[in-house]
Design a protein around this motif. Structure first.
Motif, mmCIF file in Angstrom:
data_model
loop_
_atom_site.group_PDB
_atom_site.id
_atom_site.type_symbol
_atom_site.label_atom_id
_atom_site.label_comp_id
_atom_site.label_asym_id
_atom_site.label_seq_id
_atom_site.Cartn_x
_atom_site.Cartn_y
_atom_site.Cartn_z
ATOM 1 N N ASN B 74 0.844 -1.210 0.000
ATOM 2 C CA ASN B 74 0.000 0.000 0.000
ATOM 3 C C ASN B 74 0.871 1.248 0.000
ATOM 4 O OD1 ASN B 74 -2.439 -1.384 0.082
ATOM 5 N ND2 ASN B 74 -2.350 -1.588 2.313
ATOM 6 N N TRP B 86 0.058 2.720 -11.691
ATOM 7 C CA TRP B 86 -1.117 3.493 -12.105
ATOM 8 C C TRP B 86 -2.149 2.616 -12.785
ATOM 9 C CZ3 TRP B 86 -1.474 7.825 -9.704
ATOM 10 C CH2 TRP B 86 -0.309 8.506 -9.284
ATOM 11 N N ASN B 87 -1.791 1.575 -13.333
ATOM 12 C CA ASN B 87 -2.766 0.645 -13.944
ATOM 13 C C ASN B 87 -3.682 0.062 -12.875
ATOM 14 O OD1 ASN B 87 -1.748 0.966 -16.490
ATOM 15 N ND2 ASN B 87 -0.191 -0.621 -16.184
ATOM 16 N N TYR B 89 -4.282 1.449 -9.998
ATOM 17 C CA TYR B 89 -5.098 2.534 -9.490
ATOM 18 C C TYR B 89 -6.294 2.753 -10.405
ATOM 19 C CZ TYR B 89 -6.481 7.215 -8.065
ATOM 20 O OH TYR B 89 -7.208 8.300 -7.678
ATOM 21 N N GLY B 90 -6.091 2.645 -11.748
ATOM 22 C CA GLY B 90 -7.170 2.821 -12.716
ATOM 23 C C GLY B 90 -8.262 1.779 -12.529
ATOM 24 N N ARG B 91 -7.879 0.563 -12.227
ATOM 25 C CA ARG B 91 -8.879 -0.495 -12.124
ATOM 26 C C ARG B 91 -9.518 -0.529 -10.740
ATOM 27 N NH1 ARG B 91 -5.054 -3.625 -14.911
ATOM 28 N NH2 ARG B 91 -4.483 -4.737 -12.999
ATOM 29 N N LEU B 92 -8.698 -0.346 -9.681
ATOM 30 C CA LEU B 92 -9.205 -0.544 -8.321
ATOM 31 C C LEU B 92 -9.451 0.769 -7.564
ATOM 32 C CD1 LEU B 92 -6.829 -3.473 -7.235
ATOM 33 C CD2 LEU B 92 -9.125 -3.627 -8.161
ATOM 34 N N ASP B 93 -8.903 1.850 -8.104
ATOM 35 C CA ASP B 93 -9.032 3.159 -7.461
ATOM 36 C C ASP B 93 -8.308 3.170 -6.103
ATOM 37 O OD1 ASP B 93 -9.759 5.805 -7.480
ATOM 38 O OD2 ASP B 93 -11.741 5.447 -6.590
ATOM 39 N N ARG B 94 -7.248 2.406 -6.045
ATOM 40 C CA ARG B 94 -6.416 2.407 -4.834
ATOM 41 C C ARG B 94 -4.958 2.527 -5.239
ATOM 42 N NH1 ARG B 94 -7.688 -2.570 -1.089
ATOM 43 N NH2 ARG B 94 -6.077 -1.503 0.122
ATOM 44 N N LEU B 95 -4.149 3.100 -4.371
ATOM 45 C CA LEU B 95 -2.746 3.312 -4.717
ATOM 46 C C LEU B 95 -1.876 2.153 -4.164
ATOM 47 C CD1 LEU B 95 -2.393 7.150 -3.986
ATOM 48 C CD2 LEU B 95 -2.204 6.046 -6.199
#
Lengths: 625, 328
Positions: B74, B86-87, B89-95
């Motif tokens: 995380n 970032w991929n 983050y795009g799918r899960l909206d988490r960093l």
């Protein structure tokens, strides 16, 4: 037990030296190793066997001492008293007669076996046990006189060979007895033979070592030739085969003439049986023929020397006769009928004394040439009726035959019993004339009817014969005696001996005349003769011990004689001294004959060698140190 | 290259050879360039992952900046935004932060037995041709393995030992340090008694803080055994490889007769009458020892290789060590 060389015991003093040498420490080779880890583990186990280690050291010393003692006693030559005292003088007799050539079932001949045993016995010879060696063959022979030298015996035994001769073993034993009788001290005779021997009745103690077992054998026991009376160009051959076995024997006997097979006859003999074969017409000798006849059995048996027999065909060269006569039908017919005579006929007028030397014999029938004098006559003469011996011209009417010298060659087989003579010239017994030696083989009281004379001129014999009667004045031509008398007379005059022996037995002694010599190498195969070595010629007498053909030289001529065994005693191999499988001397001594024959020091030396080998083996396997 | 480490045999090109200078065995300690090239193809094998000190080519327990993906974690404040995936983050909206493996160097230690048994020379007549000692063979093996390690950017240290741990070379890294290795190996230490593995290794594990590969090059002729010493290394997280060097004269001695055996290490003497049966028993004992060591190593996952002084050195390194899973 006696020590033959006791001084050897002085070497016992060496024992402390051996022990001292043994006690000296071994000098070990120093070797560096990377680690002793593993050696220590192994040797820990070895220490558990320390007792054995100590023992094996003692074992080693013990073996060394034992080997030394064995060698020492071998040098001291210990011997049982039985051999030392009883055998102070020993005569060893080896039977070398032909029967000893028989091959036993184990493949070795009786002779070889006996020789081996004899060699072992001779190793006992020494200063305290002197020995002599005799052999029995045709006649007894001393090979080694009394001696204590073992080497002499060993060399003599090594050279001994079996013979084809027959002979008498008893005479050899008798000779041994005589030899021992001249010696002080006890004597012993040891006979190595296969035959039965009478062990009692001898002055010395006699022991025999038997080397034979009963064997079947087939033998040629007779083989002889004679010219056919009707045709001397051919000969008759007589052959006898005997079966000495306990089984029926079958086979063929082959007859060879000068190496070429000329006849084969089968035989089938029952146990103990025999067969006589006659080969009726064998061609006589001709040209360069040697006249060799060989009979051979095609069977195999233990004794080979009697499976082959040899004979020589009579070799008759026709004698050349000159008949000087005015005509004598009987003599002419008789000469013409005799194949051994080649004759020429001449009238008395044409005869000259110088012709005589061109003929073997000159027959002067009722003729006496004026110039013929016995003193200087050349050639051999037969005078019939008219003789050169002076007479008073008187004649004897119907003379009776009172004396016949049957030993005369002229009278051989001549029977004059019923012969009638009408008259004969009355002549006295001749006095000495020109070296002539006269005899009168046929007499009528004091009057010779037949006179023979002989003399030697320039090394050659000259003969003459004189008949004091006219053949026509008797019934002699009608008798069988006539051709025999004439034949004998012509044969004698021509110098040919009718009784020339051409066959001998092996072991017989052949007496040689001064002009004779014998080639002592027997020939058996018909091969080109090698160059004769002058060193191999016998000149006085010779005892042939091997069968075969021998060449006898007489002056410039030579003829072959045959030598054979021809003895039933030798061929009968079933008549042996039974050894019963294990050899046993008659005295009952257990006979490991070969074992007991050797002196004890041999076994001590052998034991020392064996122990030495064991010690060597043990040492190199670290069983001893 | 240091000029003192470059020399050649007569008739050979100087530039092709590097080697150990040794007064007695100089021609046996030569490495030619083709052999070194072959060594460069090899890698030391390691089952475990160790912490290294410098960035290098070997995987380590640490995450870092290599190209090999290791894990995600995380995002926390302060993380480098360049590490955010970032991929995801795009799918899960988490960093999430991408973690990569850190490739570091590997500490490699060589423990070389210098006891008298290693320098022992077989008695004359045992070998048809003179052989190098076990110590010579050990040094050449160590040099070869060290070269492999240095070529792969590992850190290398060499320790001598006999009854106790002796000199060490000091950590070296990079092919350029190979001359240092050779310089150290040609310095033959004085003898200090027999082999004692346990005290030597105990000192070693106390002295060395950073765990890594340990190559023990020895004949293992320790009267107290080698098992406890090897277990100590393993207990201390070292990945251990054994190269046991033996001479044919030790494996199959041919000594016969009445002998006084002198041990090279202790000068202890032993009288023996050697025959064939005794030699057979020796061989059985030796085989039992070797099998015991091998079985122990197998149970403890210790790489084990046996090297003979009779085997050509090239073969030994290129074939036997590979078969023993020490290099690949």
């Amino acid at each position: 037990m006696t020590l033959l060389t006791p001084f050897a015991l002085w070497f016992l003093t060496i024992i402390p030296v051996i022990v001292l040498l043994y006690l000296l420490k071994l000098k070990r080779r120093q070797v560096q190793v990377s680690t002793l880890m593993f050696w220590q583990r192994i040797l820990q186990e070895n220490r558990r066997r320390a007792l054995f280690q100590r023992l094996r050291q003692w074992l080693s010393l013990l073996l060394h001492l034992l080997i030394f003692l064995l060698i020492l006693f071998a040098l001291a030559k210990p011997e049982f008293d039985r051999f030392v005292r009883k055998g102070a003088f020993t005569v060893l007799i080896l039977d070398t007669r032909s029967r000893m050539e028989a091959i036993e079932k184990n493949g070795a001949s009786r002779f070889e076996k006996a020789k081996k045993l004899l060699a072992a016995y001779t190793s006992r010879a020494g200063d305290q046990n002197q020995m002599a060696l005799l052999v029995a063959r045709g006649s007894p022979e001393v090979i080694v006189p009394f001696s204590g030298d073992e080497k002499v015996f060993q060399q003599a035994v090594e050279k001994l060979e079996p013979s084809d001769a027959s002979g008498d073993l008893d005479s050899t034993i008798h000779l041994a007895d005589e030899l021992l009788a001249s010696r002080r001290g006890p004597g012993r005779i040891v006979v190595f033979t296969d035959s039965r021997v009478q062990t009692t009745g001898h002055k010395a103690q006699l022991e025999t070592v038997a080397v034979g077992s009963p064997l079947n054998n087939l033998a040629i026991t007779r083989f002889a030739t004679r010219p056919l009376p009707a045709s001397p160009q051919t000969a008759q051959v007589l052959l006898e085969i005997r079966n000495f076995g306990d089984k029926v024997a079958t086979g063929n006997v082959e007859l060879y003439f000068d190496g070429k097979l000329i006849d084969v006859k089968p035989f089938n003999l029952q146990p103990g049986g025999h067969k006589i074969d006659v080969f009726p017409s064998v061609p006589s000798t001709f040209g360069n023929s040697r006249g060799w006849l060989t009979a051979r059995l095609d069977t195999e048996d233990p004794l080979s020397c009697d499976n082959e027999a040899y004979a020589v065909l009579p070799n008759h060269e026709p004698s050349h006769v000159l008949l000087v006569t005015r005509g004598n039908w009987f003599i002419e017919k008789m000469l013409a009928a005799d194949d051994l005579v080649k004759f020429d006929l001449l009238t008395p007028d044409a005869f000259q004394a110088s012709m005589a030397k061109n003929f073997d014999t000159v027959i002067l029938d009722n003729v006496l040439p004026g110039g013929l004098r016995l003193e200087n006559a050349e050639g051999n003469f037969l005078f019939i009726n008219k003789t050169p011996f002076a007479g008073d011209g008187k004649s004897i009417d119907q003379p009776l035959i009172t004396d016949i010298d049957t030993t005369s060659p002229l009278m051989r087989m001549v029977n004059l019993k019923n012969v009638t003579f009408l008259r004969a010239a009355e002549i006295p017994f001749p006095g000495p004339v020109g070296n002539w030696n006269f005899t009168a083989p046929l007499r009528s009281f004091d009057h010779p009817l037949v006179i023979t004379g002989s003399r030697e001129i320039d090394g050659e014999d000259q003969h003459m014969a004189a008949f004091a009667f006219d053949i026509a004045d008797s019934d002699l031509p009608l008798r069988v005696a006539f051709p025999l008398l004439m034949s004998n007379t012509l044969e004698w005059l021509s110098g040919k001996k009718a009784d020339e022996t051409s066959s001998y037995k092996a072991g017989d002694i052949i007496d040689l005349q001064p002009d004779q010599s014998l080639w002592v190498e027997p020939q058996r195969k018909f091969l080109p003769l090698p160059k004769i070595d002058p060193g191999k010629m016998a000149r006085h007498s010779y005892q042939p011990l091997k069968n075969g053909f021998y060449l006898l030289h007489t002056g410039a001529t030579a003829r072959w004689i045959a030598v054979n065994t021809f003895s039933e005693a030798e061929s009968n191999l079933r008549a042996v001294q039974e050894s019963g499988g294990q050899e046993r001397t008659p005295s009952g001594i257990p006979a490991f004959a070969l074992f007991t024959a050797r002196p004890m020091w041999n076994y001590l030396a052998l034991a020392a060698f064996v122990l030495f080998s064991i010690e060597w083996w043990l040492y190199h396997r670290r069983r001893t140190e | 290259m240091n000029s003192s480490t470059a020399y050649c045999c007569p008739g050979k090109n100087t530039s092709n050879y590097r080697g150990l200078e040794d007064a007695t065995h100089d021609d046996r300690l030569i490495f030619d360039s083709s052999f070194l090239a072959k060594l460069e193809q090899l890698h030391l094998l390691s089952r475990k992952l160790f912490h290294g000190k410098y960035h290098a080519e070997r995987r380590s327990k640490r995450t870092g900046s290599s190209l090999e993906f290791a894990d995600y974690r995380n995002y926390t404040l302060g993380d480098d935004l360049r590490s955010v995936d970032w991929n995801i983050y795009g799918r899960l909206d988490r960093l999430f932060i991408k973690l990569f493996e850190e490739e570091q160097d590997l500490p490699v230690y060589f423990l070389i037995d210098t006891s008298a048994s290693m320098r022992w020379v077989p008695p004359p007549g045992h070998a048809s041709a003179p052989r190098s000692t076990k110590f010579d063979q050990a040094r050449r093996i160590a040099a070869s393995l060290a070269y492999i390690a240095l070529a792969n950017l590992e850190r290398v240290n060499i320790h001598y030992f006999d009854a106790e741990l002796g000199d060490h070379m000091g950590m070296s890294r990079g092919k350029g340090q190979f001359h240092k290795v050779l310089d150290f190996l040609k310095r033959v230490p004085g003898q200090n008694g027999g082999t004692r593995l346990l005290p030597s290794f105990r000192t070693f594990v106390q002295r060395v803080k950073q765990r890594g590969l340990v190559f023990v090059i020895s004949d293992l002729f320790d009267i107290e055994g080698c098992e406890e010493a090897l277990s100590l290394l393993r207990y201390n997280q070292f990945e251990t490889s054994i190269v046991q060097i033996l001479d044919p004269a030790e494996l199959q001695p041919t000594l016969l007769g009445d002998l006084r055996l002198v041990e090279s290490e202790t000068e202890l003497q032993f009288e023996v009458t050697a025959d064939q049966s005794l030699l057979k028993r020796y061989q059985r004992e030796m085989e039992g020892f070797l099998q015991g060591v091998e079985a122990f190593c197998l149970r403890r996952q210790i790489n084990y290789s046996q090297a003979s002084t009779a085997i050509p050195f090239d073969d030994l390194v290129l074939r036997l060590l590979r078969e023993g899973s020490i290099v690949k």
